[in-house]
Design a protein around this motif. Structure first.
Motif, PDB file in Angstrom:
ATOM      1  N   ALA A   1       0.408 -10.615   5.460  1.00 26.92           N
ATOM      2  CA  ALA A   1      -0.542 -10.978   6.518  1.00 26.92           C
ATOM      3  C   ALA A   1       0.055 -10.775   7.904  1.00 26.92           C
ATOM      4  CB  ALA A   1      -0.983 -12.425   6.348  1.00 26.92           C
ATOM      5  N   ASN A   2       1.386 -10.806   7.983  1.00 24.32           N
ATOM      6  CA  ASN A   2       2.064 -10.560   9.260  1.00 24.32           C
ATOM      7  C   ASN A   2       2.356  -9.082   9.483  1.00 24.32           C
ATOM      8  OD1 ASN A   2       3.035 -13.114  10.951  1.00 24.32           O
ATOM      9  ND2 ASN A   2       2.934 -13.704   8.788  1.00 24.32           N
ATOM     10  N   GLY A   3       1.879  -8.233   8.580  1.00 26.61           N
ATOM     11  CA  GLY A   3       1.935  -6.798   8.803  1.00 26.61           C
ATOM     12  C   GLY A   3       3.074  -6.047   8.160  1.00 26.61           C
ATOM     13  N   ASP A   4       3.987  -6.738   7.484  1.00 32.37           N
ATOM     14  CA  ASP A   4       5.131  -6.054   6.875  1.00 32.37           C
ATOM     15  C   ASP A   4       4.843  -5.837   5.390  1.00 32.37           C
ATOM     16  OD1 ASP A   4       7.557  -5.043   6.080  1.00 32.37           O
ATOM     17  OD2 ASP A   4       8.763  -6.531   7.149  1.00 32.37           O
ATOM     18  N   LEU A   5       4.081  -4.799   5.100  1.00 29.37           N
ATOM     19  CA  LEU A   5       3.654  -4.552   3.724  1.00 29.37           C
ATOM     20  C   LEU A   5       4.815  -4.148   2.826  1.00 29.37           C
ATOM     21  CD1 LEU A   5       0.230  -2.725   4.171  1.00 29.37           C
ATOM     22  CD2 LEU A   5       0.744  -5.173   4.118  1.00 29.37           C
ATOM     23  N   ALA A   6       5.738  -3.385   3.351  1.00 27.34           N
ATOM     24  CA  ALA A   6       6.879  -2.949   2.532  1.00 27.34           C
ATOM     25  C   ALA A   6       7.717  -4.149   2.104  1.00 27.34           C
ATOM     26  CB  ALA A   6       7.726  -1.940   3.305  1.00 27.34           C
ATOM     27  N   ARG A   7       7.973  -5.050   3.030  1.00 21.01           N
ATOM     28  CA  ARG A   7       8.745  -6.250   2.707  1.00 21.01           C
ATOM     29  C   ARG A   7       7.973  -7.133   1.723  1.00 21.01           C
ATOM     30  NH1 ARG A   7      13.367  -8.709   1.617  1.00 21.01           N
ATOM     31  NH2 ARG A   7      13.453 -10.871   2.340  1.00 21.01           N
ATOM     32  N   SER A   8       6.682  -7.228   1.937  1.00 18.37           N
ATOM     33  CA  SER A   8       5.848  -8.012   1.030  1.00 18.37           C
ATOM     34  C   SER A   8       5.903  -7.443  -0.381  1.00 18.37           C
ATOM     35  CB  SER A   8       4.398  -8.034   1.517  1.00 18.37           C
ATOM     36  OG  SER A   8       3.560  -8.688   0.588  1.00 18.37           O
ATOM     37  N   ALA A   9       5.817  -6.130  -0.500  1.00 18.81           N
ATOM     38  CA  ALA A   9       5.852  -5.493  -1.818  1.00 18.81           C
ATOM     39  C   ALA A   9       7.183  -5.758  -2.517  1.00 18.81           C
ATOM     40  CB  ALA A   9       5.605  -3.991  -1.685  1.00 18.81           C
ATOM     41  N   GLU A  10       8.277  -5.720  -1.770  1.00 17.56           N
ATOM     42  CA  GLU A  10       9.590  -5.982  -2.357  1.00 17.56           C
ATOM     43  C   GLU A  10       9.699  -7.438  -2.807  1.00 17.56           C
ATOM     44  OE1 GLU A  10      13.450  -5.949  -3.737  1.00 17.56           O
ATOM     45  OE2 GLU A  10      11.983  -4.340  -3.456  1.00 17.56           O
ATOM     46  N   LEU A  11       9.238  -8.356  -1.973  1.00 13.08           N
ATOM     47  CA  LEU A  11       9.268  -9.768  -2.350  1.00 13.08           C
ATOM     48  C   LEU A  11       8.395 -10.018  -3.578  1.00 13.08           C
ATOM     49  CD1 LEU A  11       9.013 -11.424   1.183  1.00 13.08           C
ATOM     50  CD2 LEU A  11      11.036 -11.350  -0.300  1.00 13.08           C
ATOM     51  N   ALA A  12       7.231  -9.382  -3.610  1.00 17.76           N
ATOM     52  CA  ALA A  12       6.330  -9.567  -4.747  1.00 17.76           C
ATOM     53  C   ALA A  12       6.927  -8.996  -6.026  1.00 17.76           C
ATOM     54  CB  ALA A  12       4.973  -8.915  -4.453  1.00 17.76           C
TER      55      ALA A  12
ATOM     56  N   ALA B   1       0.504  -9.656  -9.332  1.00 21.26           N
ATOM     57  CA  ALA B   1       0.079  -8.273  -9.560  1.00 21.26           C
ATOM     58  C   ALA B   1      -1.059  -7.890  -8.624  1.00 21.26           C
ATOM     59  CB  ALA B   1      -0.341  -8.096 -11.018  1.00 21.26           C
ATOM     60  N   MET B   2      -1.971  -8.820  -8.392  1.00 19.01           N
ATOM     61  CA  MET B   2      -3.066  -8.520  -7.461  1.00 19.01           C
ATOM     62  C   MET B   2      -2.537  -8.323  -6.040  1.00 19.01           C
ATOM     63  SD  MET B   2      -6.366 -10.693  -8.723  1.00 19.01           S
ATOM     64  CE  MET B   2      -5.603 -12.314  -8.569  1.00 19.01           C
ATOM     65  N   LEU B   3      -1.543  -9.126  -5.637  1.00 22.72           N
ATOM     66  CA  LEU B   3      -0.936  -8.910  -4.326  1.00 22.72           C
ATOM     67  C   LEU B   3      -0.252  -7.550  -4.269  1.00 22.72           C
ATOM     68  CD1 LEU B   3       0.033  -9.803  -1.523  1.00 22.72           C
ATOM     69  CD2 LEU B   3       1.956 -10.956  -2.645  1.00 22.72           C
ATOM     70  N   ARG B   4       0.519  -7.216  -5.288  1.00 23.04           N
ATOM     71  CA  ARG B   4       1.213  -5.934  -5.305  1.00 23.04           C
ATOM     72  C   ARG B   4       0.230  -4.773  -5.246  1.00 23.04           C
ATOM     73  NH1 ARG B   4       3.410  -6.033 -10.554  1.00 23.04           N
ATOM     74  NH2 ARG B   4       4.303  -3.969 -10.138  1.00 23.04           N
ATOM     75  N   ALA B   5      -0.910  -4.923  -5.885  1.00 14.95           N
ATOM     76  CA  ALA B   5      -1.920  -3.858  -5.857  1.00 14.95           C
ATOM     77  C   ALA B   5      -2.442  -3.607  -4.444  1.00 14.95           C
ATOM     78  CB  ALA B   5      -3.078  -4.219  -6.784  1.00 14.95           C
TER      79      ALA B   5
ATOM     80  N   VAL C   1      -0.507  -4.195  -1.549  1.00 13.26           N
ATOM     81  CA  VAL C   1       0.525  -3.948  -0.529  1.00 13.26           C
ATOM     82  C   VAL C   1       1.508  -2.844  -0.892  1.00 13.26           C
ATOM     83  CG1 VAL C   1       0.382  -6.340   0.294  1.00 13.26           C
ATOM     84  CG2 VAL C   1       2.111  -5.736  -1.431  1.00 13.26           C
ATOM     85  N   ALA C   2       1.581  -2.451  -2.152  1.00 10.15           N
ATOM     86  CA  ALA C   2       2.566  -1.462  -2.581  1.00 10.15           C
ATOM     87  C   ALA C   2       2.131  -0.041  -2.224  1.00 10.15           C
ATOM     88  CB  ALA C   2       2.796  -1.578  -4.090  1.00 10.15           C
ATOM     89  N   GLU C   3       3.071   0.900  -2.360  1.00  3.25           N
ATOM     90  CA  GLU C   3       2.743   2.310  -2.198  1.00  3.25           C
ATOM     91  C   GLU C   3       1.726   2.706  -3.266  1.00  3.25           C
ATOM     92  OE1 GLU C   3       3.723   4.396   0.162  1.00  3.25           O
ATOM     93  OE2 GLU C   3       4.872   2.804   1.145  1.00  3.25           O
ATOM     94  N   PRO C   4       0.917   3.771  -3.006  1.00  2.12           N
ATOM     95  CA  PRO C   4      -0.212   4.082  -3.887  1.00  2.12           C
ATOM     96  C   PRO C   4       0.109   4.122  -5.379  1.00  2.12           C
ATOM     97  CG  PRO C   4      -0.348   5.408  -1.918  1.00  2.12           C
ATOM     98  CD  PRO C   4       0.947   4.652  -1.820  1.00  2.12           C
ATOM     99  N   GLY C   5       1.198   4.787  -5.760  1.00  4.44           N
ATOM    100  CA  GLY C   5       1.522   4.863  -7.180  1.00  4.44           C
ATOM    101  C   GLY C   5       1.827   3.502  -7.774  1.00  4.44           C
ATOM    102  N   GLN C   6       2.621   2.726  -7.077  1.00  6.74           N
ATOM    103  CA  GLN C   6       2.946   1.382  -7.540  1.00  6.74           C
ATOM    104  C   GLN C   6       1.735   0.466  -7.483  1.00  6.74           C
ATOM    105  OE1 GLN C   6       5.860   0.199  -8.952  1.00  6.74           O
ATOM    106  NE2 GLN C   6       6.299   2.393  -9.023  1.00  6.74           N
ATOM    107  N   ALA C   7       0.879   0.684  -6.501  1.00  2.43           N
ATOM    108  CA  ALA C   7      -0.330  -0.135  -6.386  1.00  2.43           C
ATOM    109  C   ALA C   7      -1.247   0.083  -7.581  1.00  2.43           C
ATOM    110  CB  ALA C   7      -1.060   0.184  -5.086  1.00  2.43           C
TER     111      ALA C   7
END
Length: 277
Positions: free
Chosen positions: A208-219, A239-243, A245-251
Motif C-alpha cells: 500500500a506504500n508503493g513498494d511492490l517488490a519488497r511486498s512480494a519478497e515479504l509475502a 497467495a492472493m497478496l502475492r498475485a 504484487v509479484a512479477e507477472p509470472g510469479q503473480a
C-alpha cells in the motif's frame, strides 16, 4: 498479563500450544480430546487456524450448548464470528461478536477485559468489512482501556485491525506503522500464528506504500512460514497478496496457488464469500 486459564494437564498443554503457541500445525489426528470446556475452546481455535472450519464449528457448537462462565461463553461467540470473518462474511460475524460483547459484560475482572477486547476488536473488523469506517474507529477506542488487563494477544489483534482501518482510510504510512507494532508485540509471544499474521500485514501495508517488490519478497517469506506451520487460511490470503504484487509470472503462479488453497479450505468446511460480496 495472561488472563486465559492455564492448561490443567498435558492434553490441554498440547491444545494451548497449537492454538496460541509454537505448534500451530499439529495434525488434527494428534490433537487430544478436550478435558474441559476451556480446552475445547483451545482446540476450536487451533482447528480454525489450520482452516479446519467444519471441525472447529463442531467444537464451538458443543460449547455454545455447554453451561460455563460468561467469559468463556463470550470467547466462544467471538471465535464463531472470527471464523465467518476469515471467510468474508463480516455481517454474519457481527451477530456473533455482538453476542460476545453482551456476554462479556457479565464477566468479572481480567476475564471481562479479555472477552470485551476480543468482542470489540471483532466488531471493529466487522464494521470495517461492511464499510462503516467511523464505527470501526469508535469500537477500537473502546478496546484501548481494556488492554492493560487483557492477554498480550489482544493488543496484537488490536493493532491488526488498526492497520486495516488505516488502510481503508487511505493512511498507508499509519497502516505500516501499526502492522510493524504488531510484529514487535507478536515476537514476544509464543504464538507462531500471531507472528505470521502480523508479518503478512506488514507485507500488505508495504504494498500500500508503493513498494511492490519488497511486498512480494515479504509475502514469499510469509508463504514459507504458513506452509511450514500448517496455516492454510493465512497461506490463502498470502497467495492472493502475492498475485497482486509479484512479477507477472510469479503473480500467475500465486493466483493458481490461491485457487488451490481456496478449494482445500472449502473441502474443510470453509464457504468462502466472493471478493466484493
Amino acid at each position: 498479563m495472561q488472563t486465559t486459564a492455564p492448561p490443567a494437564d498435558i492434553g490441554s498443554e498440547i491444545l494451548v500450544s497449537t492454538a496460541f503457541g509454537p505448534t500451530p500445525g499439529l495434525a488434527a489426528t494428534e490433537l487430544p480430546e478436550p478435558a474441559d470446556p476451556m480446552s475445547r475452546w483451545y482446540r476450536a481455535v487451533a482447528l480454525g487456524g489450520q482452516g479446519r472450519y467444519a471441525a472447529a464449528r463442531a467444537d464451538l457448537q458443543i460449547l455454545a450448548r455447554t453451561r460455563t462462565d460468561p467469559g468463556l461463553k463470550s470467547l466462544v461467540e467471538s471465535t464463531r464470528g472470527s471464523l465467518l470473518r476469515q471467510l468474508g462474511d463480516h455481517a454474519g460475524a457481527a451477530v456473533f461478536d455482538g453476542r460476545a460483547a453482551t456476554l462479556a459484560s457479565a464477566a468479572d475482572g481480567a476475564a471481562r477485559a479479555e472477552a470485551l477486547a476480543d468482542a470489540y476488536t471483532g466488531l471493529a473488523a466487522d464494521a470495517l468489512g461492511t464499510g462503516r469506517l467511523a464505527l470501526a474507529h469508535r469500537l477500537l477506542d473502546r478496546v484501548r482501556p481494556l488492554l492493560a488487563d487483557a492477554p498480550p494477544r489482544a493488543e496484537v489483534r488490536w493493532h491488526w485491525v488498526r492497520a486495516e482501518t488505516a488502510l481503508a482510510g487511505g493512511r498507508a504510512v499509519d497502516a505500516l506503522r501499526e502492522a510493524g507494532t504488531a510484529v514487535e508485540l507478536a515476537a514476544a509471544l509464543p504464538s507462531v500464528r500471531h507472528q505470521v499474521k502480523s508479518a503478512l500485514l506488514v507485507a500488505a501495508t508495504t504494498a500500500a506504500n508503493g513498494d511492490l517488490a519488497r511486498s512480494a519478497e515479504l509475502a514469499r517469506r510469509v508463504d514459507a512460514d504458513c506452509h511450514e506451520n500448517g496455516l492454510l487460511p493465512l497461506r490463502w490470503a498470502t497467495a492472493m497478496l502475492r498475485a497482486g504484487v509479484a512479477e507477472p509470472g510469479q503473480a500467475r503462479l500465486a493466483a493458481a496457488e490461491a485457487a488451490d488453497h481456496g478449494a482445500r479450505l472449502r473441502a474443510l468446511g470453509g464457504d468462502i464469500a466472493p471478493l466484493g460480496a
